[in-house]
Design an enzyme around this catalytic site. Sequence first.
Site, PDB file in Angstrom:
ATOM      1  N   PHE A  51       0.832  -1.199   0.000  1.00 26.25           N
ATOM      2  CA  PHE A  51       0.000   0.000   0.000  1.00 26.25           C
ATOM      3  C   PHE A  51       0.866   1.247   0.000  1.00 26.25           C
ATOM      4  CE2 PHE A  51      -2.526  -3.255   2.072  1.00 26.25           C
ATOM      5  CZ  PHE A  51      -3.805  -3.065   1.574  1.00 26.25           C
ATOM      6  N   ASP A  52       0.476   2.214  -0.792  1.00 23.91           N
ATOM      7  CA  ASP A  52       1.004   3.562  -0.614  1.00 23.91           C
ATOM      8  C   ASP A  52       0.348   4.133   0.645  1.00 23.91           C
ATOM      9  OD1 ASP A  52       2.150   6.130  -1.251  1.00 23.91           O
ATOM     10  OD2 ASP A  52       0.160   6.716  -1.930  1.00 23.91           O
ATOM     11  N   LYS A  53       0.981   5.136   1.265  1.00 24.47           N
ATOM     12  CA  LYS A  53       0.387   5.709   2.480  1.00 24.47           C
ATOM     13  C   LYS A  53      -0.550   6.872   2.172  1.00 24.47           C
ATOM     14  CE  LYS A  53       2.543   8.683   5.109  1.00 24.47           C
ATOM     15  NZ  LYS A  53       1.570   9.813   5.270  1.00 24.47           N
TER      16      LYS A  53
END
Length: 834
Positions: free
Chosen positions: A525-527
């Site tokens: 996941f990107d944040k």
Amino acid sequence: MEKIRINLDILLPEVPHERDECVARIIRQLQFRRGIDRIHVVTHGDGQKAQLCFHYDPSVTSVHKVEQLAKQAGAALTENFGHLLVETTGVRHPRHARLIEGELRGQKGVKTVSVSGTGFIELEYDKKATSDTEMLDAIERSGLRVGNVEDFRRHDRGEIAAQEYAGEHEEAHPQHHGPHDHAGHGHAHAHGGLFGKYTEVIFALACGILLALGFALSFAERLSPFVSIGCYIGAYFFGGFYTTKEAIEGIRKGRFEIDFLMLVAAAGAAILGHWAEGALLLFLFSLGHSLEHYAMERARKSIAALTELAPKTALVKTSGDVREISIGELKPGDIIVVKPNSKISADGIVVKGSSSVNQAPITGESIPVDKTAIEDPSFDLEKAGSLDEKHRVFAGTINGGENLEIRVTKVAADSTLARLVKLVNEAQTQKSPTQNFTDKLEKYYVPAVLILVVLLHFAFLVIDEPFSKSFYRAMAVLVAASPCALAISTPSAVLSGVARAARGGVLVKGGAPLEDLGALTAIAFDKTGTLTEGRPRLTGVYPLDGIPEERLLETVVAVEKLSDHPLAAAIVKGGTEKLQRDIPAASNVTAIQGRGIRAEHGGAVVHVGNKELFAERNGELSVEIRGRVEALEKQGNTTMLVQQNDKLVGIITLMDTARGGAGEALTQLSGVGIRKMILLTGDNQQVAEAIAKQIGITEARGNLLPEQKVQAIEQLRAQEGRVAMVGDGVNDAPAMARSTVGIAMGAAGSDVALETADIALMADNLANLPFAIGLSRKARSIIRQNLVISLGMVALLVPLTISGIAPIGPAVIGHEGSTLVVVFNALRLLGYRR
């Protein structure tokens, strides 16, 4: 080595996407030109289209020469190759689609072609050998009726270069005017017939009734056997009507398809006097055929329903008057009026009124979203995408109980809904790995069956039996070995899965992502904007030296009110909400670049900024304050110190907070078998770990550049085999491209996300990801079940019929029964629940 990037839609304006073969062609042509070291596709950027990146040696060639070579190659390819996405009616089932595909592939000038069971055709052709008009004529000669035509000539690929086909049989292509009533005349069951669109089903049922009647009358002792034979002949007529038409059509095109095999088997049974078995074969085969057509029609209608979401007209406000116009006449900047409980006709920004809007048709969100008017109605349209979601609306969504006035930001053909429909239509032509496998298998399987059947006709020469028995056995094997169920097993499941996903606010770009998604065990996941809100919030106010919290907050809000920094906006918003009143702005505000801000408020000079600002002004911070600041930063906060004259009076903390429901979504992902979830972010490690701890991710990697995210994805793929990357589709595009499946968040608001991802979650909501994975796993399960049923039945029946244990009757029931089972099994996906 130097680099230059050139927009792909400038070099190759007609290609539909960066995966097109023409992109590979231009790379192959220029890869080893003098001075050019490497060429690759780049899909990330701030809203840009895909680009080609050229790495060149400036001591050998110039940037001008590289540009010239690229444009020359692109112009040559554009001149040589054309691309079409055509919506047609008349494709009855996946086998028919494959027949059309084979016929079009044999047309002069065709390079690649893919035909879906729902009637969408994507093809590439050589312009020197043929033309788009000839391509459309070839499609019509194959018995289909042309509807929408997307020719990809516009630089903005969201724009449809053809008229909409709304069931009125209007010609889409500018060079294809006039009626085309000849198209489809040979396919009455596709377009209607004696009993309209139900003719094929009625014929199949008539066959069944006559079969049952003939069977019953065969037990009447005083009745001539010719009466029951007459009923069987009638059953042959109704059951074999469309089978014969399909068989003749296949033979005309040089293909011996399953219809031909069934017809030969039924004729052989009649020759041997087994009228009942032959009629039973034709009854079940024709019933299965009509159900296949029904299954494709269900999937087609489920997807076509997307095009009906947007209204055909809009109420436009001009000089105080309101008039109704076609949505095709809308222009960016127009003000439209949307009445309560009516559909919104264009993408835009609310400029007057407030209401709850049901976005489920586009994003799949079950709860209406509150929308309010923007403060400045004269905003720059170019910056519409950066506005808060509460101001933005989409075409096809449904207004609540209040009037809204909306400023249009996109023409109808560029709307999120139009792009969604186009991408779903393209997705239908993209085959899954299993479908490619079954297509290849059938290519060799059908001729092998015919050879086996011919050899079995001569079994009487080897074993002691009459020719009639060898002939009967050959017919039984022909029935048992025909791959009807295999042909429908995968495409019906893939199309049903894509249709169900689209209804749930998830865009799946073809069969491969649908299958791959269900095989995942790891997700990265990107944040920012994915697991977090993507914007900072005021999280803490910590007074020092006895100053009241309210007074500290008033001072900070007053000072930050005139700053244009994103953190200042978060402080003002959070502080105002906390104080529940408006605070007058400070005076003599001065920004201190990279450090903070200075102002005068309440007769004192106030500084607000990071610890570096105060280390420069006051020397080192005290051990106590530095320790407190570092403790807050370890929790993931961004800290700001507040100084009044020469006295530190407080600490303010801000943080990009986790999305509501992110933790629950991750728990659900764990429940559906995702055993490894990792956070990849360019933010610092402390912030990454704080967010990971808050939402339940066990591993977080911070301080990553885009290329380091790519390396992390490659490591995960090496460990897990398959991995997805979830991001916003912009700066995460390189990592998404390297992952097994790229998944974009909030694609309803991002053109780039729609373009780059394999799967797009239309709502800005992680809760749709477990649904998408669950649907994919169900689809994979159904595909496997269908393959086991279809191949298992063949494996069981062929030995039994060759050995003579199973006669034609049981072979017919087993064979056709398996076809009905796989059709109904695939249709279960349309009813999949979260």
